[in-house]
Design a protein around this motif. Structure first.
Motif, PDB file in Angstrom:
ATOM      1  N   VAL A  47      28.749 -43.902  15.560  1.00  0.00           N
ATOM      2  CA  VAL A  47      28.015 -45.120  15.916  1.00  0.00           C
ATOM      3  C   VAL A  47      26.506 -44.928  15.719  1.00  0.00           C
ATOM      4  CG1 VAL A  47      27.591 -46.864  17.687  1.00  0.00           C
ATOM      5  CG2 VAL A  47      29.804 -45.741  17.589  1.00  0.00           C
ATOM      6  N   GLY A  48      25.979 -43.797  16.221  1.00  0.00           N
ATOM      7  CA  GLY A  48      24.542 -43.543  16.080  1.00  0.00           C
ATOM      8  C   GLY A  48      24.132 -43.438  14.614  1.00  0.00           C
ATOM      9  N   GLU A  49      25.014 -42.845  13.826  1.00  0.00           N
ATOM     10  CA  GLU A  49      24.766 -42.710  12.383  1.00  0.00           C
ATOM     11  C   GLU A  49      24.674 -44.098  11.741  1.00  0.00           C
ATOM     12  OE1 GLU A  49      28.036 -40.533  10.734  1.00  0.00           O
ATOM     13  OE2 GLU A  49      27.184 -40.494   8.713  1.00  0.00           O
ATOM     14  N   ALA A  50      25.567 -45.010  12.143  1.00  0.00           N
ATOM     15  CA  ALA A  50      25.544 -46.371  11.599  1.00  0.00           C
ATOM     16  C   ALA A  50      24.230 -47.057  11.980  1.00  0.00           C
ATOM     17  CB  ALA A  50      26.746 -47.168  12.099  1.00  0.00           C
ATOM     18  N   PHE A  51      23.823 -46.918  13.261  1.00  0.00           N
ATOM     19  CA  PHE A  51      22.528 -47.481  13.689  1.00  0.00           C
ATOM     20  C   PHE A  51      21.401 -46.896  12.831  1.00  0.00           C
ATOM     21  CE2 PHE A  51      24.458 -48.991  17.668  1.00  0.00           C
ATOM     22  CZ  PHE A  51      23.691 -50.101  17.963  1.00  0.00           C
ATOM     23  N   ASP A  52      21.420 -45.568  12.652  1.00  0.00           N
ATOM     24  CA  ASP A  52      20.325 -44.916  11.916  1.00  0.00           C
ATOM     25  C   ASP A  52      20.289 -45.352  10.451  1.00  0.00           C
ATOM     26  OD1 ASP A  52      19.616 -43.597  14.227  1.00  0.00           O
ATOM     27  OD2 ASP A  52      20.681 -41.753  13.725  1.00  0.00           O
ATOM     28  N   LYS A  53      21.473 -45.489   9.832  1.00  0.00           N
ATOM     29  CA  LYS A  53      21.500 -45.872   8.415  1.00  0.00           C
ATOM     30  C   LYS A  53      21.075 -47.327   8.215  1.00  0.00           C
ATOM     31  CE  LYS A  53      24.807 -42.421   6.800  1.00  0.00           C
ATOM     32  NZ  LYS A  53      26.234 -42.125   6.556  1.00  0.00           N
ATOM     33  N   VAL A  54      21.503 -48.197   9.133  1.00  0.00           N
ATOM     34  CA  VAL A  54      21.083 -49.599   9.035  1.00  0.00           C
ATOM     35  C   VAL A  54      19.570 -49.692   9.243  1.00  0.00           C
ATOM     36  CG1 VAL A  54      21.166 -51.796  10.283  1.00  0.00           C
ATOM     37  CG2 VAL A  54      23.286 -50.692   9.535  1.00  0.00           C
ATOM     38  N   ALA A  55      19.063 -48.921  10.190  1.00  0.00           N
ATOM     39  CA  ALA A  55      17.614 -48.926  10.439  1.00  0.00           C
ATOM     40  C   ALA A  55      16.859 -48.474   9.185  1.00  0.00           C
ATOM     41  CB  ALA A  55      17.292 -48.007  11.619  1.00  0.00           C
ATOM     42  N   ARG A  56      17.426 -47.493   8.529  1.00  0.00           N
ATOM     43  CA  ARG A  56      16.796 -46.978   7.313  1.00  0.00           C
ATOM     44  C   ARG A  56      16.767 -48.052   6.231  1.00  0.00           C
ATOM     45  NH1 ARG A  56      18.462 -41.068   4.994  1.00  0.00           N
ATOM     46  NH2 ARG A  56      16.737 -40.818   3.559  1.00  0.00           N
ATOM     47  N   SER A  57      17.879 -48.787   6.091  1.00  0.00           N
ATOM     48  CA  SER A  57      17.914 -49.877   5.107  1.00  0.00           C
ATOM     49  C   SER A  57      16.861 -50.927   5.443  1.00  0.00           C
ATOM     50  CB  SER A  57      19.285 -50.558   5.083  1.00  0.00           C
ATOM     51  OG  SER A  57      20.298 -49.637   4.819  1.00  0.00           O
ATOM     52  N   LEU A  58      16.545 -51.056   6.735  1.00  0.00           N
ATOM     53  CA  LEU A  58      15.521 -52.032   7.154  1.00  0.00           C
ATOM     54  C   LEU A  58      14.120 -51.413   7.172  1.00  0.00           C
ATOM     55  CD1 LEU A  58      17.378 -53.883  10.069  1.00  0.00           C
ATOM     56  CD2 LEU A  58      16.498 -54.946   7.983  1.00  0.00           C
ATOM     57  N   GLU A  59      14.024 -50.177   6.666  1.00  0.00           N
ATOM     58  CA  GLU A  59      12.763 -49.432   6.616  1.00  0.00           C
ATOM     59  C   GLU A  59      12.155 -49.227   8.003  1.00  0.00           C
ATOM     60  OE1 GLU A  59      10.285 -51.301   3.617  1.00  0.00           O
ATOM     61  OE2 GLU A  59      12.088 -51.584   2.410  1.00  0.00           O
ATOM     62  N   LEU A  60      13.025 -49.006   8.989  1.00  0.00           N
ATOM     63  CA  LEU A  60      12.546 -48.706  10.339  1.00  0.00           C
ATOM     64  C   LEU A  60      12.537 -47.187  10.521  1.00  0.00           C
ATOM     65  CD1 LEU A  60      14.758 -51.311  12.214  1.00  0.00           C
ATOM     66  CD2 LEU A  60      12.311 -51.505  11.776  1.00  0.00           C
ATOM     67  N   ASP A  61      11.757 -46.720  11.497  1.00  0.00           N
ATOM     68  CA  ASP A  61      11.637 -45.276  11.725  1.00  0.00           C
ATOM     69  C   ASP A  61      12.925 -44.676  12.269  1.00  0.00           C
ATOM     70  OD1 ASP A  61       9.108 -45.030  10.831  1.00  0.00           O
ATOM     71  OD2 ASP A  61       8.152 -45.177  12.809  1.00  0.00           O
ATOM     72  N   TYR A  62      13.097 -43.365  12.016  1.00  0.00           N
ATOM     73  CA  TYR A  62      14.186 -42.589  12.600  1.00  0.00           C
ATOM     74  C   TYR A  62      13.760 -42.125  13.994  1.00  0.00           C
ATOM     75  CZ  TYR A  62      17.197 -38.647  13.583  1.00  0.00           C
ATOM     76  OH  TYR A  62      18.061 -37.792  14.199  1.00  0.00           O
ATOM     77  N   PRO A  63      14.611 -42.077  15.008  1.00  0.00           N
ATOM     78  CA  PRO A  63      15.983 -42.561  15.025  1.00  0.00           C
ATOM     79  C   PRO A  63      16.053 -44.075  15.180  1.00  0.00           C
ATOM     80  CG  PRO A  63      15.418 -41.616  17.163  1.00  0.00           C
ATOM     81  CD  PRO A  63      14.200 -41.468  16.290  1.00  0.00           C
ATOM     82  N   GLY A  64      16.998 -44.671  14.486  1.00  0.00           N
ATOM     83  CA  GLY A  64      17.017 -46.121  14.343  1.00  0.00           C
ATOM     84  C   GLY A  64      17.585 -46.894  15.520  1.00  0.00           C
ATOM     85  N   GLY A  65      18.444 -46.230  16.325  1.00  0.00           N
ATOM     86  CA  GLY A  65      19.119 -46.952  17.406  1.00  0.00           C
ATOM     87  C   GLY A  65      18.175 -47.740  18.305  1.00  0.00           C
ATOM     88  N   PRO A  66      17.168 -47.064  18.881  1.00  0.00           N
ATOM     89  CA  PRO A  66      16.262 -47.781  19.787  1.00  0.00           C
ATOM     90  C   PRO A  66      15.515 -48.934  19.094  1.00  0.00           C
ATOM     91  CG  PRO A  66      15.996 -45.407  20.015  1.00  0.00           C
ATOM     92  CD  PRO A  66      16.891 -45.623  18.846  1.00  0.00           C
TER      93      PRO A  66
END
Ligand code: KG4
Ligand code: ZN
Length: 336
Positions: A161-180
């Motif tokens: 789940v966290g990986e999915a949040f992080d990868k989607v965040a990356r596609s949106l050009e958001l910082d790592y970690p993407g969940g928060p």
């Protein structure tokens, strides 16, 4: 009984002192998030080198904040796996050196078991309980029947789940970690704006699949007309709601298959920090007369207090490890 816990399996260099009265005497974490941020994820080699640099001072600080000199520590508990092996080796070698030099017992801790037992430190949860472990690297439903008796009910067949949040965040050009970041954006967005898939929804079993959902989000972003400024909050909300629907659908199957003696659902791992998902899990658990137990966020993400506590659980039952134990990159809970 006081135990020094050491955790270095991912990007947190951590040490803590916990006693058998469920008191956290210190819980020190040096986070490497900023170091790994430019790479969009944890770089194992950089992680291991940083553990090497910071671990000694983190341990010194944990002992000093706990006002406990090493002489008064009863045993050393250290994450021996699963995790990024370079980091695990740094922690294990440090723990072995301390144990050898001070003639202290050492306890090799499974990182997943430590996540599983955290709710007994924070909330004194009795066995048996259902555990939903959702982090960057792990995603599974476990029935914790008793101490050391773990039964895997379901797990992700692709992304955590966290990986999915992080990868989607990356596609949106958001910082790592993407969940928060996704959770923050989702609060301002319309969860119905984008129609996204709910993989495995309605199917029997408790396995989870998120790769199709993640890909669907990427396709929305790559589509002509997607405007980041205008649309990203709606997409974050739509994605988070889809994750919630998937988890709840799988949780329902789990709860329906459990013996009635299971009265608690424990949620652990970094994603357990997500307030939206907590609310949904709580509502579903309540509908099955099960109480949701979510440890404080600082104990849900990687930390050494949970390692020290797992050490207390083992040591108080007479368990310790030989100094020759080997760090393990993979170590499923069901092998304990
Ligand atoms: O347990 P953890 O600290 O490390 C391991 O993966 O073992 O979990 C980190 C993961 C990351 O993927 C991060 O994006 C996710 O937990 N996370 C969240 C939230 N806070 C952290 N995911 C969704 N919502 C959050 N609020
Ligand atoms: Zn973890």
């Amino acid at each position: 009984m006081k135990i020094l816990g050491i955790e270095t399996s991912c990007d947190e260099t951590a040490a803590a002192v916990v006693n058998d009265q469920r008191q956290i005497l210190s819980n020190v974490i040096h986070s490497q998030v900023e170091t790994h941020q430019p790479y969009g994820g944890v770089v194992p080699e950089i992680g291991a080198r940083n553990h090497l640099i910071y671990l000694q001072q983190v341990i010194d600080q944990a002992l000093s904040e706990a006002a406990t000199p090493l002489a008064e520590i009863d045993a050393i508990a250290v994450t021996a796996g699963p995790g990024l092996i370079g980091g695990v080796m740094v922690g294990v070698m440090m723990a072995k050196a301390i144990a050898a030099a001070w003639s202290k017992p050492i306890i090799a801790i499974n990182h997943l078991e430590a996540h599983a037992l955290t709710a007994r430190l924070s909330d004194n949860v009795p066995f048996p309980f259902l555990l939903l472990l959702i982090s960057g690297g792990h995603c599974q439903f476990l029935l914790v029947r008793d101490f050391g008796v773990y039964h895997l009910l379901g797990q992700t067949i692709d992304d955590a789940v966290g990986e999915a949040f992080d990868k989607v965040a990356r596609s949106l050009e958001l910082d790592y970690p993407g969940g928060p970041q996704i959770e923050r954006l989702a609060r301002q967005g319309d969860p119905k704006r984008f129609a996204l898939p709910r993989p495995l929804k309605g199917r029997p079993g408790c396995d989870i699949s998120l790769a199709g959902l993640k890909t669907a989000v990427r396709l929305v972003i790559e589509k002509d007309g997607f405007d980041k400024e205008r649309d990203q909050a709606d997409l974050a909300a739509s994605f988070q709601t889809a994750i919630g629907d998937c988890l709840i659908d799988r949780l329902k199957n789990c709860l329906e298959s459990l013996p009635h003696s299971v009265k608690h659902l424990v949620v652990a791992g970094g994603v357990a920090a997500n307030q939206y998902l907590r609310q949904r899990l709580q509502a579903e658990a309540a509908a099955h007369n099960v109480e949701l137990v979510a440890p404080p966020v600082a104990l849900c993400t990687d930390n050494a207090a949970m390692i020290a506590w797992a050490g207390i659980e083992h040591f108080s039952r007479g368990h310790s490890s030989a100094l020759t134990f080997i760090p393990r990159p993979r170590w499923p809970l069901t092998e304990l």
